[in-house]
Scaffold this active site. Structure first.
Site, mmCIF file in Angstrom:
data_model
loop_
_atom_site.group_PDB
_atom_site.id
_atom_site.type_symbol
_atom_site.label_atom_id
_atom_site.label_comp_id
_atom_site.label_asym_id
_atom_site.label_seq_id
_atom_site.Cartn_x
_atom_site.Cartn_y
_atom_site.Cartn_z
ATOM 1 N N LEU A 226 0.847 -1.196 0.000
ATOM 2 C CA LEU A 226 0.000 0.000 0.000
ATOM 3 C C LEU A 226 0.883 1.247 0.000
ATOM 4 O O LEU A 226 1.937 1.268 0.634
ATOM 5 C CB LEU A 226 -0.911 0.018 1.234
ATOM 6 C CG LEU A 226 -1.921 -1.119 1.357
ATOM 7 C CD1 LEU A 226 -2.718 -0.972 2.666
ATOM 8 C CD2 LEU A 226 -2.870 -1.159 0.160
ATOM 9 N N GLY A 227 0.429 2.270 -0.721
ATOM 10 C CA GLY A 227 1.182 3.528 -0.726
ATOM 11 C C GLY A 227 1.849 3.830 -2.050
ATOM 12 O O GLY A 227 2.247 4.961 -2.301
ATOM 13 N N GLY A 228 2.022 2.797 -2.898
ATOM 14 C CA GLY A 228 2.560 3.004 -4.241
ATOM 15 C C GLY A 228 3.967 3.566 -4.259
ATOM 16 O O GLY A 228 4.719 3.452 -3.283
ATOM 17 N N LYS B 70 12.440 11.965 0.857
ATOM 18 C CA LYS B 70 12.409 13.094 1.795
ATOM 19 C C LYS B 70 13.052 12.715 3.125
ATOM 20 O O LYS B 70 13.685 13.554 3.776
ATOM 21 C CB LYS B 70 10.976 13.588 2.023
ATOM 22 C CG LYS B 70 10.623 14.807 1.243
ATOM 23 C CD LYS B 70 10.326 14.588 -0.208
ATOM 24 C CE LYS B 70 11.473 14.460 -1.163
ATOM 25 N NZ LYS B 70 11.094 14.076 -2.515
ATOM 26 N N GLY C 266 20.907 11.874 -16.464
ATOM 27 C CA GLY C 266 19.662 12.631 -16.353
ATOM 28 C C GLY C 266 19.724 13.640 -15.215
ATOM 29 O O GLY C 266 19.843 13.251 -14.048
ATOM 30 N N VAL D 181 14.368 15.912 -12.209
ATOM 31 C CA VAL D 181 13.998 15.999 -10.797
ATOM 32 C C VAL D 181 14.679 14.897 -9.979
ATOM 33 O O VAL D 181 15.331 15.160 -8.959
ATOM 34 C CB VAL D 181 12.461 15.911 -10.646
ATOM 35 C CG1 VAL D 181 12.073 16.038 -9.193
ATOM 36 C CG2 VAL D 181 11.794 16.996 -11.461
ATOM 37 N N ASP E 166 0.176 9.060 -12.417
ATOM 38 C CA ASP E 166 1.265 8.933 -13.398
ATOM 39 C C ASP E 166 0.830 8.197 -14.661
ATOM 40 O O ASP E 166 1.322 8.482 -15.745
ATOM 41 C CB ASP E 166 2.446 8.161 -12.788
ATOM 42 C CG ASP E 166 3.237 8.980 -11.780
ATOM 43 O OD1 ASP E 166 2.771 10.071 -11.404
ATOM 44 O OD2 ASP E 166 4.314 8.518 -11.365
ATOM 45 N N HIS F 256 7.667 39.779 9.765
ATOM 46 C CA HIS F 256 9.119 39.992 9.750
ATOM 47 C C HIS F 256 9.725 39.380 11.003
ATOM 48 O O HIS F 256 9.189 39.580 12.085
ATOM 49 C CB HIS F 256 9.433 41.492 9.707
ATOM 50 C CG HIS F 256 10.902 41.766 9.735
ATOM 51 N ND1 HIS F 256 11.707 41.583 8.629
ATOM 52 C CD2 HIS F 256 11.720 42.182 10.742
ATOM 53 C CE1 HIS F 256 12.957 41.882 8.943
ATOM 54 N NE2 HIS F 256 12.995 42.241 10.228
HETATM 55 P P1 NAD Z 1 12.681 14.011 -15.736
HETATM 56 O O1 NAD Z 1 11.882 13.995 -16.976
HETATM 57 O O2 NAD Z 1 12.437 15.036 -14.702
HETATM 58 O O3 NAD Z 1 14.236 14.143 -16.127
HETATM 59 C C1 NAD Z 1 14.899 13.236 -16.992
HETATM 60 C C2 NAD Z 1 16.147 13.924 -17.498
HETATM 61 O O4 NAD Z 1 16.932 12.994 -18.249
HETATM 62 C C3 NAD Z 1 15.816 15.090 -18.419
HETATM 63 O O5 NAD Z 1 16.460 16.221 -17.915
HETATM 64 C C4 NAD Z 1 16.376 14.636 -19.763
HETATM 65 O O6 NAD Z 1 16.860 15.709 -20.529
HETATM 66 C C5 NAD Z 1 17.511 13.688 -19.327
HETATM 67 N N1 NAD Z 1 17.929 12.731 -20.361
HETATM 68 C C6 NAD Z 1 17.144 12.012 -21.184
HETATM 69 N N2 NAD Z 1 17.913 11.260 -22.015
HETATM 70 C C7 NAD Z 1 19.220 11.510 -21.698
HETATM 71 C C8 NAD Z 1 20.490 11.053 -22.208
HETATM 72 N N3 NAD Z 1 20.587 10.179 -23.218
HETATM 73 N N4 NAD Z 1 21.621 11.530 -21.646
HETATM 74 C C9 NAD Z 1 21.545 12.423 -20.622
HETATM 75 N N5 NAD Z 1 20.371 12.887 -20.118
HETATM 76 C C10 NAD Z 1 19.228 12.445 -20.641
HETATM 77 O O7 NAD Z 1 12.575 12.541 -15.165
HETATM 78 P P2 NAD Z 1 13.005 11.963 -13.723
HETATM 79 O O8 NAD Z 1 13.969 12.863 -13.063
HETATM 80 O O9 NAD Z 1 13.395 10.561 -13.992
HETATM 81 O O10 NAD Z 1 11.650 12.017 -12.906
HETATM 82 C C11 NAD Z 1 10.523 11.273 -13.399
HETATM 83 C C12 NAD Z 1 9.211 11.921 -13.040
HETATM 84 O O11 NAD Z 1 8.964 11.788 -11.666
HETATM 85 C C13 NAD Z 1 9.177 13.388 -13.389
HETATM 86 O O12 NAD Z 1 7.992 13.670 -14.090
HETATM 87 C C14 NAD Z 1 9.177 14.075 -12.069
HETATM 88 O O13 NAD Z 1 8.388 15.249 -12.066
HETATM 89 C C15 NAD Z 1 8.609 13.026 -11.123
HETATM 90 N N6 NAD Z 1 9.221 13.217 -9.813
HETATM 91 C C16 NAD Z 1 8.831 14.271 -9.059
HETATM 92 C C17 NAD Z 1 9.449 14.520 -7.853
HETATM 93 C C18 NAD Z 1 9.030 15.698 -7.037
HETATM 94 O O14 NAD Z 1 7.960 16.223 -7.250
HETATM 95 N N7 NAD Z 1 9.849 16.173 -6.109
HETATM 96 C C19 NAD Z 1 10.479 13.695 -7.415
HETATM 97 C C20 NAD Z 1 10.857 12.643 -8.222
HETATM 98 C C21 NAD Z 1 10.226 12.421 -9.423
#
Ligand code: NAD
Length: 440
Positions: free
Chosen positions: A39-41, A52, A172, A175, A298, A424
Protein backbone atom coordinates in the site's frame (compact mmCIF):
# COMPACT_ATOMS: atom_id res chain seq x y z
CA UNK A 1 -14.32 -18.33 -8.30
CA UNK A 2 -16.48 -15.69 -6.62
CA UNK A 3 -18.20 -12.69 -8.18
CA UNK A 4 -18.65 -9.54 -6.10
CA UNK A 5 -20.41 -6.31 -7.03
CA UNK A 6 -19.12 -2.87 -6.10
CA UNK A 7 -19.91 0.75 -6.95
CA UNK A 8 -16.28 1.51 -7.77
CA UNK A 9 -13.17 -0.57 -8.40
CA UNK A 10 -9.81 1.18 -8.03
CA UNK A 11 -6.67 -0.48 -9.38
CA UNK A 12 -3.45 0.60 -7.67
CA UNK A 13 -2.95 1.85 -4.10
CA UNK A 14 -0.63 4.82 -4.59
CA UNK A 15 -1.73 8.37 -3.67
CA UNK A 16 -3.96 8.35 -6.77
CA UNK A 17 -5.65 5.09 -5.88
CA UNK A 18 -5.83 4.83 -2.10
CA UNK A 19 -6.97 8.39 -1.49
CA UNK A 20 -9.63 8.00 -4.18
CA UNK A 21 -10.81 4.69 -2.75
CA UNK A 22 -10.97 6.10 0.80
CA UNK A 23 -12.80 9.20 -0.35
CA UNK A 24 -15.36 7.17 -2.35
CA UNK A 25 -15.95 4.86 0.63
CA UNK A 26 -16.37 7.86 2.95
CA UNK A 27 -19.16 9.11 0.68
CA UNK A 28 -21.00 5.83 1.19
CA UNK A 29 -19.99 3.88 -1.92
CA UNK A 30 -18.95 0.23 -1.92
CA UNK A 31 -15.32 0.27 -3.02
CA UNK A 32 -12.81 -2.45 -3.94
CA UNK A 33 -9.12 -1.51 -4.17
CA UNK A 34 -6.72 -3.92 -5.88
CA UNK A 35 -2.99 -3.72 -5.18
CA UNK A 36 -0.29 -6.24 -6.14
CA UNK A 37 2.49 -4.64 -4.08
CA UNK A 38 2.55 -2.66 -0.87
CA UNK A 39 0.00 0.00 0.00
CA UNK A 40 1.18 3.53 -0.73
CA UNK A 41 2.56 3.00 -4.24
CA UNK A 42 5.65 4.74 -5.56
CA UNK A 43 5.21 7.88 -3.43
CA UNK A 44 5.28 6.08 -0.10
CA UNK A 45 7.50 3.09 -0.87
CA UNK A 46 9.93 4.14 -3.63
CA UNK A 47 9.49 7.89 -4.13
CA UNK A 48 8.49 11.04 -2.28
CA UNK A 49 8.57 9.79 1.30
CA UNK A 50 11.79 7.73 1.39
CA UNK A 51 13.64 10.42 -0.60
CA UNK A 52 12.41 13.09 1.80
CA UNK A 53 13.58 11.01 4.77
CA UNK A 54 17.02 10.70 3.13
CA UNK A 55 16.96 14.39 2.27
CA UNK A 56 16.38 15.27 5.93
CA UNK A 57 19.33 13.11 7.03
CA UNK A 58 21.42 14.80 4.32
CA UNK A 59 20.41 18.24 5.62
CA UNK A 60 21.40 17.21 9.13
CA UNK A 61 24.77 15.96 7.81
CA UNK A 62 25.39 19.23 5.97
CA UNK A 63 24.31 21.38 8.94
CA UNK A 64 26.36 19.32 11.40
CA UNK A 65 29.37 19.51 9.07
CA UNK A 66 28.89 23.27 9.00
CA UNK A 67 28.19 23.59 12.74
CA UNK A 68 31.32 25.64 13.40
CA UNK A 69 29.94 28.47 11.26
CA UNK A 70 27.01 28.70 13.74
CA UNK A 71 29.41 28.80 16.69
CA UNK A 72 28.80 25.17 17.61
CA UNK A 73 31.57 22.66 18.10
CA UNK A 74 30.07 19.37 16.90
CA UNK A 75 33.32 17.37 16.89
CA UNK A 76 33.93 14.83 14.14
CA UNK A 77 30.93 14.18 11.93
CA UNK A 78 30.42 10.82 10.24
CA UNK A 79 27.50 9.31 8.33
CA UNK A 80 26.26 5.84 9.33
CA UNK A 81 24.28 5.09 6.21
CA UNK A 82 22.82 1.86 7.56
CA UNK A 83 21.09 3.88 10.29
CA UNK A 84 20.07 6.55 7.80
CA UNK A 85 18.39 3.79 5.75
CA UNK A 86 16.75 2.30 8.87
CA UNK A 87 15.27 5.68 9.79
CA UNK A 88 13.92 6.06 6.24
CA UNK A 89 12.35 2.58 6.44
CA UNK A 90 10.77 3.39 9.81
CA UNK A 91 9.20 6.58 8.42
CA UNK A 92 7.77 4.59 5.50
CA UNK A 93 6.51 1.81 7.79
CA UNK A 94 4.62 4.15 10.09
CA UNK A 95 3.02 6.00 7.19
CA UNK A 96 1.98 2.70 5.59
CA UNK A 97 0.10 1.85 8.78
CA UNK A 98 -1.66 5.20 8.43
CA UNK A 99 -2.71 4.27 4.88
CA UNK A 100 -4.14 0.95 6.14
CA UNK A 101 -6.15 2.90 8.70
CA UNK A 102 -7.46 5.36 6.09
CA UNK A 103 -8.63 2.40 3.99
CA UNK A 104 -10.74 1.01 6.83
CA UNK A 105 -14.03 1.06 4.86
CA UNK A 106 -12.49 -0.17 1.60
CA UNK A 107 -12.22 -3.83 0.56
CA UNK A 108 -8.51 -4.15 -0.24
CA UNK A 109 -7.68 -7.15 -2.44
CA UNK A 110 -3.99 -8.04 -2.74
CA UNK A 111 -3.12 -9.35 -6.19
CA UNK A 112 -2.66 -8.53 -9.86
CA UNK A 113 -5.80 -6.98 -11.36
CA UNK A 114 -6.73 -7.76 -14.96
CA UNK A 115 -9.45 -5.95 -16.90
CA UNK A 116 -11.90 -8.40 -18.46
CA UNK A 117 -14.43 -5.86 -19.75
CA UNK A 118 -15.44 -2.24 -19.16
CA UNK A 119 -17.05 -3.18 -15.82
CA UNK A 120 -15.27 -6.39 -14.81
CA UNK A 121 -11.91 -7.04 -13.17
CA UNK A 122 -10.28 -10.33 -12.21
CA UNK A 123 -7.90 -10.66 -9.25
CA UNK A 124 -6.49 -14.02 -8.05
CA UNK A 125 -9.17 -15.85 -10.08
CA UNK A 126 -12.06 -13.94 -8.43
CA UNK A 127 -14.35 -11.62 -10.38
CA UNK A 128 -15.27 -8.08 -9.33
CA UNK A 129 -17.89 -6.00 -11.13
CA UNK A 130 -18.52 -2.24 -10.89
CA UNK A 131 -19.97 0.42 -13.21
CA UNK A 132 -16.89 2.60 -12.60
CA UNK A 133 -13.25 1.47 -12.74
CA UNK A 134 -10.46 3.89 -11.85
CA UNK A 135 -6.98 2.88 -13.02
CA UNK A 136 -4.22 4.30 -10.82
CA UNK A 137 -1.37 1.92 -11.65
CA UNK A 138 1.39 4.54 -11.69
CA UNK A 139 4.74 4.46 -13.44
CA UNK A 140 8.17 2.88 -13.31
CA UNK A 141 11.65 4.20 -14.20
CA UNK A 142 12.30 4.56 -17.93
CA UNK A 143 15.36 2.88 -19.43
CA UNK A 144 17.40 4.43 -22.27
CA UNK A 145 17.75 2.17 -25.28
CA UNK A 146 21.57 2.19 -25.22
CA UNK A 147 24.19 -0.57 -24.94
CA UNK A 148 24.92 -1.36 -21.30
CA UNK A 149 21.64 0.08 -19.96
CA UNK A 150 21.27 -3.11 -17.89
CA UNK A 151 24.42 -2.17 -15.95
CA UNK A 152 22.68 0.90 -14.49
CA UNK A 153 20.62 0.99 -11.31
CA UNK A 154 17.38 2.96 -10.97
CA UNK A 155 15.88 5.06 -8.18
CA UNK A 156 14.02 2.00 -6.79
CA UNK A 157 17.37 0.22 -6.29
CA UNK A 158 19.05 3.21 -4.64
CA UNK A 159 16.16 3.73 -2.25
CA UNK A 160 16.41 0.15 -1.01
CA UNK A 161 20.23 0.16 -0.71
CA UNK A 162 21.81 -0.09 2.71
CA UNK A 163 25.27 0.91 1.53
CA UNK A 164 26.40 3.79 -0.63
CA UNK A 165 28.83 3.67 -3.56
CA UNK A 166 32.05 5.70 -3.39
CA UNK A 167 31.11 7.48 -6.57
CA UNK A 168 28.11 7.65 -8.85
CA UNK A 169 27.41 8.85 -12.38
CA UNK A 170 23.80 9.98 -12.78
CA UNK A 171 22.33 9.91 -16.27
CA UNK A 172 19.66 12.63 -16.35
CA UNK A 173 19.66 15.98 -14.56
CA UNK A 174 15.88 16.07 -14.10
CA UNK A 175 14.00 16.00 -10.80
CA UNK A 176 15.14 12.53 -9.68
CA UNK A 177 18.72 13.10 -10.86
CA UNK A 178 19.07 16.37 -8.95
CA UNK A 179 17.43 15.08 -5.76
CA UNK A 180 19.77 12.08 -5.64
CA UNK A 181 22.82 14.16 -6.64
CA UNK A 182 22.13 16.54 -3.81
CA UNK A 183 21.49 13.88 -1.15
CA UNK A 184 24.33 11.53 -2.13
CA UNK A 185 26.85 14.37 -2.21
CA UNK A 186 25.83 15.30 1.35
CA UNK A 187 26.64 11.71 2.40
CA UNK A 188 30.13 11.97 0.88
CA UNK A 189 29.53 10.24 -2.46
CA UNK A 190 31.46 11.65 -5.43
CA UNK A 191 28.69 12.65 -7.89
CA UNK A 192 28.76 13.38 -11.63
CA UNK A 193 25.52 14.33 -13.42
CA UNK A 194 25.21 13.95 -17.20
CA UNK A 195 22.28 15.94 -18.59
CA UNK A 196 21.25 15.88 -22.23
CA UNK A 197 19.69 19.36 -22.34
CA UNK A 198 21.53 22.68 -22.18
CA UNK A 199 20.43 23.14 -18.59
CA UNK A 200 19.42 20.86 -15.72
CA UNK A 201 15.72 20.57 -14.80
CA UNK A 202 14.35 21.11 -18.32
CA UNK A 203 10.91 22.69 -18.10
CA UNK A 204 11.80 24.64 -14.96
CA UNK A 205 12.54 28.35 -14.97
CA UNK A 206 16.02 28.82 -16.43
CA UNK A 207 17.20 31.19 -13.65
CA UNK A 208 16.12 28.74 -10.95
CA UNK A 209 17.79 25.79 -12.70
CA UNK A 210 21.00 27.77 -13.17
CA UNK A 211 21.05 28.81 -9.53
CA UNK A 212 20.59 25.21 -8.37
CA UNK A 213 23.31 24.01 -10.75
CA UNK A 214 25.69 26.68 -9.43
CA UNK A 215 24.87 25.83 -5.79
CA UNK A 216 25.43 22.11 -6.36
CA UNK A 217 28.66 22.69 -8.28
CA UNK A 218 29.88 24.72 -5.32
CA UNK A 219 29.21 21.68 -3.14
CA UNK A 220 31.54 19.67 -5.38
CA UNK A 221 29.01 17.98 -7.68
CA UNK A 222 30.20 17.72 -11.26
CA UNK A 223 27.39 18.61 -13.69
CA UNK A 224 27.85 18.19 -17.44
CA UNK A 225 25.04 19.68 -19.54
CA UNK A 226 24.60 19.02 -23.27
CA UNK A 227 25.84 15.45 -22.63
CA UNK A 228 24.28 12.78 -24.83
CA UNK A 229 24.90 9.44 -23.13
CA UNK A 230 25.46 6.74 -25.74
CA UNK A 231 26.57 3.65 -23.81
CA UNK A 232 27.60 2.20 -20.46
CA UNK A 233 30.45 -0.30 -20.20
CA UNK A 234 31.16 -2.98 -17.59
CA UNK A 235 33.12 -1.39 -14.76
CA UNK A 236 30.64 1.51 -14.82
CA UNK A 237 32.15 3.71 -17.49
CA UNK A 238 29.57 5.99 -19.07
CA UNK A 239 30.33 7.10 -22.64
CA UNK A 240 28.75 10.30 -23.86
CA UNK A 241 29.05 12.89 -26.60
CA UNK A 242 29.68 16.52 -25.75
CA UNK A 243 29.56 19.01 -28.63
CA UNK A 244 30.14 16.09 -31.01
CA UNK A 245 33.24 14.85 -29.18
CA UNK A 246 33.36 11.45 -27.43
CA UNK A 247 33.89 11.62 -23.66
CA UNK A 248 33.60 9.19 -20.76
CA UNK A 249 33.32 9.17 -17.00
CA UNK A 250 33.95 6.28 -14.59
CA UNK A 251 32.14 5.68 -11.30
CA UNK A 252 31.40 2.80 -8.93
CA UNK A 253 27.68 2.97 -9.79
CA UNK A 254 25.54 4.43 -12.57
CA UNK A 255 22.01 5.71 -11.85
CA UNK A 256 19.66 6.08 -14.78
CA UNK A 257 17.08 8.82 -14.13
CA UNK A 258 15.70 9.71 -17.54
CA UNK A 259 11.98 9.86 -16.84
CA UNK A 260 9.24 7.36 -16.08
CA UNK A 261 7.00 5.08 -18.16
CA UNK A 262 3.39 4.12 -17.37
CA UNK A 263 2.49 0.78 -15.80
CA UNK A 264 -0.55 -0.50 -17.71
CA UNK A 265 -2.83 -3.18 -16.23
CA UNK A 266 -3.36 -6.39 -18.20
CA UNK A 267 -6.41 -6.39 -20.43
CA UNK A 268 -6.27 -2.65 -21.12
CA UNK A 269 -5.17 -2.90 -24.75
CA UNK A 270 -7.70 -5.67 -25.51
CA UNK A 271 -10.46 -3.32 -24.29
CA UNK A 272 -9.34 -0.68 -26.79
CA UNK A 273 -8.42 1.97 -24.21
CA UNK A 274 -6.71 4.79 -26.15
CA UNK A 275 -3.11 5.69 -25.31
CA UNK A 276 -1.14 8.89 -25.81
CA UNK A 277 2.67 8.49 -25.97
CA UNK A 278 2.16 5.19 -24.13
CA UNK A 279 0.17 6.77 -21.26
CA UNK A 280 -3.61 6.32 -20.89
CA UNK A 281 -5.35 9.20 -22.68
CA UNK A 282 -7.97 10.97 -20.52
CA UNK A 283 -10.16 14.06 -20.77
CA UNK A 284 -10.47 16.75 -18.07
CA UNK A 285 -12.78 14.49 -16.03
CA UNK A 286 -10.08 11.76 -16.14
CA UNK A 287 -12.36 9.60 -18.33
CA UNK A 288 -10.80 7.36 -20.98
CA UNK A 289 -12.43 6.70 -24.35
CA UNK A 290 -14.15 3.64 -22.83
CA UNK A 291 -17.27 4.64 -20.83
CA UNK A 292 -16.92 3.84 -17.12
CA UNK A 293 -13.10 3.55 -17.21
CA UNK A 294 -11.05 6.37 -15.72
CA UNK A 295 -7.29 6.83 -15.23
CA UNK A 296 -5.59 9.03 -12.61
CA UNK A 297 -2.00 9.75 -11.61
CA UNK A 298 1.27 8.93 -13.40
CA UNK A 299 -0.43 6.35 -15.64
CA UNK A 300 -2.19 9.13 -17.60
CA UNK A 301 1.05 11.10 -18.01
CA UNK A 302 -0.57 14.50 -17.40
CA UNK A 303 1.46 15.51 -14.36
CA UNK A 304 3.77 13.00 -12.65
CA UNK A 305 3.34 14.31 -9.11
CA UNK A 306 1.74 12.58 -6.12
CA UNK A 307 -0.52 15.52 -5.25
CA UNK A 308 -1.68 15.69 -8.88
CA UNK A 309 -2.67 12.01 -8.67
CA UNK A 310 -4.71 12.61 -5.51
CA UNK A 311 -6.37 15.63 -7.07
CA UNK A 312 -7.20 13.73 -10.26
CA UNK A 313 -8.82 11.00 -8.15
CA UNK A 314 -11.20 13.61 -6.69
CA UNK A 315 -11.94 14.80 -10.23
CA UNK A 316 -12.63 11.22 -11.38
CA UNK A 317 -15.10 10.84 -8.51
CA UNK A 318 -16.84 14.05 -9.61
CA UNK A 319 -16.00 15.70 -6.27
CA UNK A 320 -14.26 18.67 -7.88
CA UNK A 321 -12.92 20.12 -11.14
CA UNK A 322 -9.28 20.47 -12.14
CA UNK A 323 -7.66 23.61 -10.75
CA UNK A 324 -5.80 26.07 -12.99
CA UNK A 325 -2.47 25.52 -11.27
CA UNK A 326 -0.57 22.61 -9.77
CA UNK A 327 2.58 23.67 -7.92
CA UNK A 328 5.63 21.40 -7.86
CA UNK A 329 8.95 21.15 -6.05
CA UNK A 330 12.36 19.57 -6.34
CA UNK A 331 13.60 18.45 -2.94
CA UNK A 332 17.24 19.12 -3.63
CA UNK A 333 19.37 21.06 -1.16
CA UNK A 334 18.61 23.91 -1.73
CA UNK A 335 15.01 23.23 -2.73
CA UNK A 336 13.36 24.48 -5.89
CA UNK A 337 9.64 25.07 -6.31
CA UNK A 338 7.38 26.57 -8.89
CA UNK A 339 3.80 27.35 -9.82
CA UNK A 340 2.42 28.71 -13.08
CA UNK A 341 4.28 29.68 -16.22
CA UNK A 342 8.02 30.14 -16.62
CA UNK A 343 9.25 33.40 -18.15
CA UNK A 344 10.27 31.52 -21.33
CA UNK A 345 6.78 29.97 -21.61
CA UNK A 346 5.16 33.43 -21.20
CA UNK A 347 7.36 34.88 -23.93
CA UNK A 348 6.65 31.89 -26.21
CA UNK A 349 2.91 32.62 -25.73
CA UNK A 350 3.46 36.27 -26.66
CA UNK A 351 2.43 37.50 -23.20
CA UNK A 352 3.71 40.87 -22.06
CA UNK A 353 5.27 40.16 -18.70
CA UNK A 354 7.48 41.73 -16.05
CA UNK A 355 9.75 39.50 -14.05
CA UNK A 356 11.09 40.54 -10.67
CA UNK A 357 13.60 38.78 -8.46
CA UNK A 358 14.53 38.95 -4.80
CA UNK A 359 17.62 37.22 -3.48
CA UNK A 360 17.75 35.39 -0.16
CA UNK A 361 20.77 37.45 0.85
CA UNK A 362 18.35 40.43 1.13
CA UNK A 363 16.24 38.58 3.72
CA UNK A 364 17.07 39.01 7.39
CA UNK A 365 15.59 35.56 8.13
CA UNK A 366 17.66 33.86 5.41
CA UNK A 367 20.85 35.47 6.72
CA UNK A 368 20.01 34.52 10.32
CA UNK A 369 19.34 30.96 9.18
CA UNK A 370 22.68 30.82 7.36
CA UNK A 371 20.82 30.28 4.06
CA UNK A 372 21.85 33.25 1.92
CA UNK A 373 21.93 31.22 -1.31
CA UNK A 374 18.60 31.50 -3.12
CA UNK A 375 16.21 33.57 -5.15
CA UNK A 376 12.51 34.19 -5.68
CA UNK A 377 11.29 35.12 -9.13
CA UNK A 378 7.78 36.42 -9.75
CA UNK A 379 6.27 36.83 -13.19
CA UNK A 380 3.43 39.31 -13.62
CA UNK A 381 1.21 40.14 -16.61
CA UNK A 382 2.13 43.73 -17.43
CA UNK A 383 -1.37 44.56 -18.67
CA UNK A 384 -3.57 42.94 -16.03
CA UNK A 385 -1.36 42.68 -12.95
CA UNK A 386 -2.15 38.95 -12.80
CA UNK A 387 0.53 36.75 -11.25
CA UNK A 388 1.51 34.26 -13.96
CA UNK A 389 4.27 32.36 -12.24
CA UNK A 390 6.49 32.04 -9.21
CA UNK A 391 9.82 30.19 -9.23
CA UNK A 392 12.02 29.75 -6.20
CA UNK A 393 15.40 28.20 -5.49
CA UNK A 394 16.41 28.30 -1.83
CA UNK A 395 15.58 27.07 1.66
CA UNK A 396 11.88 26.23 2.20
CA UNK A 397 11.03 27.00 -1.44
CA UNK A 398 8.22 24.42 -1.47
CA UNK A 399 6.55 25.91 1.61
CA UNK A 400 6.83 29.43 0.25
CA UNK A 401 5.37 28.72 -3.16
CA UNK A 402 2.08 27.56 -1.61
CA UNK A 403 1.11 31.14 -0.72
CA UNK A 404 1.52 32.16 -4.35
CA UNK A 405 -0.52 29.14 -5.49
CA UNK A 406 -3.43 30.29 -3.34
CA UNK A 407 -3.12 33.83 -4.70
CA UNK A 408 -3.02 32.62 -8.31
CA UNK A 409 -5.88 30.15 -7.89
CA UNK A 410 -8.04 32.83 -6.23
CA UNK A 411 -7.14 35.54 -8.76
CA UNK A 412 -5.36 37.73 -6.19
CA UNK A 413 -3.35 40.31 -8.15
CA UNK A 414 0.36 41.03 -7.82
CA UNK A 415 -0.47 44.38 -6.15
CA UNK A 416 -2.80 42.80 -3.60
CA UNK A 417 -0.28 40.10 -2.66
CA UNK A 418 2.48 42.68 -2.45
CA UNK A 419 0.41 44.85 -0.11
CA UNK A 420 -0.48 41.91 2.13
CA UNK A 421 1.50 42.29 5.35
CA UNK A 422 4.12 39.57 5.79
CA UNK A 423 5.61 38.70 9.17
CA UNK A 424 9.12 39.99 9.75
CA UNK A 425 11.49 38.28 9.71
CA UNK A 426 10.35 35.40 7.48
CA UNK A 427 11.49 34.02 4.15
CA UNK A 428 8.01 34.81 2.78
CA UNK A 429 8.89 38.52 2.84
CA UNK A 430 10.88 37.73 -0.30
CA UNK A 431 7.59 37.30 -2.22
CA UNK A 432 6.44 40.97 -1.93
CA UNK A 433 10.05 42.05 -2.51
CA UNK A 434 10.15 40.15 -5.82
CA UNK A 435 6.70 41.46 -6.76
CA UNK A 436 7.82 45.00 -6.02
CA UNK A 437 10.75 44.50 -8.38
CA UNK A 438 8.42 43.07 -11.04
CA UNK A 439 5.98 46.00 -10.77
CA UNK A 440 8.59 48.79 -10.77
P1 NAD B 1 12.68 14.01 -15.74
O1 NAD B 1 11.88 14.00 -16.98
O2 NAD B 1 12.44 15.04 -14.70
O3 NAD B 1 14.24 14.14 -16.13
C1 NAD B 1 14.90 13.24 -16.99
C2 NAD B 1 16.15 13.92 -17.50
O4 NAD B 1 16.93 12.99 -18.25
C3 NAD B 1 15.82 15.09 -18.42
O5 NAD B 1 16.46 16.22 -17.91
C4 NAD B 1 16.38 14.64 -19.76
O6 NAD B 1 16.86 15.71 -20.53
C5 NAD B 1 17.51 13.69 -19.33
N1 NAD B 1 17.93 12.73 -20.36
C6 NAD B 1 17.14 12.01 -21.18
N2 NAD B 1 17.91 11.26 -22.02
C7 NAD B 1 19.22 11.51 -21.70
C8 NAD B 1 20.49 11.05 -22.21
N3 NAD B 1 20.59 10.18 -23.22
N4 NAD B 1 21.62 11.53 -21.65
C9 NAD B 1 21.55 12.42 -20.62
N5 NAD B 1 20.37 12.89 -20.12
C10 NAD B 1 19.23 12.45 -20.64
O7 NAD B 1 12.58 12.54 -15.17
P2 NAD B 1 13.01 11.96 -13.72
O8 NAD B 1 13.97 12.86 -13.06
O9 NAD B 1 13.40 10.56 -13.99
O10 NAD B 1 11.65 12.02 -12.91
C11 NAD B 1 10.52 11.27 -13.40
C12 NAD B 1 9.21 11.92 -13.04
O11 NAD B 1 8.96 11.79 -11.67
C13 NAD B 1 9.18 13.39 -13.39
O12 NAD B 1 7.99 13.67 -14.09
C14 NAD B 1 9.18 14.07 -12.07
O13 NAD B 1 8.39 15.25 -12.07
C15 NAD B 1 8.61 13.03 -11.12
N6 NAD B 1 9.22 13.22 -9.81
C16 NAD B 1 8.83 14.27 -9.06
C17 NAD B 1 9.45 14.52 -7.85
C18 NAD B 1 9.03 15.70 -7.04
O14 NAD B 1 7.96 16.22 -7.25
N7 NAD B 1 9.85 16.17 -6.11
C19 NAD B 1 10.48 13.70 -7.41
C20 NAD B 1 10.86 12.64 -8.22
C21 NAD B 1 10.23 12.42 -9.42
Amino acid sequence: MRTTDYDIIVIGAGPGGYETAASAAASGLRVMLAERGELGGTCLNRGCIPTKALCRSAEVALTAGNAASYGIDAGNISVDYRRVAERKDEVVRSLREAVEYVLGKVDVVHGDARLLSRDTVEVNGDIYVAPKIIIATGSRPAVLDIPGAELCVDSDFLLSATELPESIAIIGGGVIGMEFASVLNAFGVDVTVLEYSREILPGFDADVAKRLRTALKRRGISIVTGANVVSVEAGCTVNYELKGKPKSVGASMVLMAVGRRPVLPDGLRELGVALDRGFIAVDDSMATNIPGIYAVGDVNGRCLLAHAATLQGQVALGHRALPRYIPGAVFSIPECASVGLTEDACLAQGLQVSAGQAIYRASGKAMAMGEPDGMVKMIVDRNTGEILGCHICGAHAADMVQEVSVAMECGITACALMETVHIHPTLSELLPMALNNALR
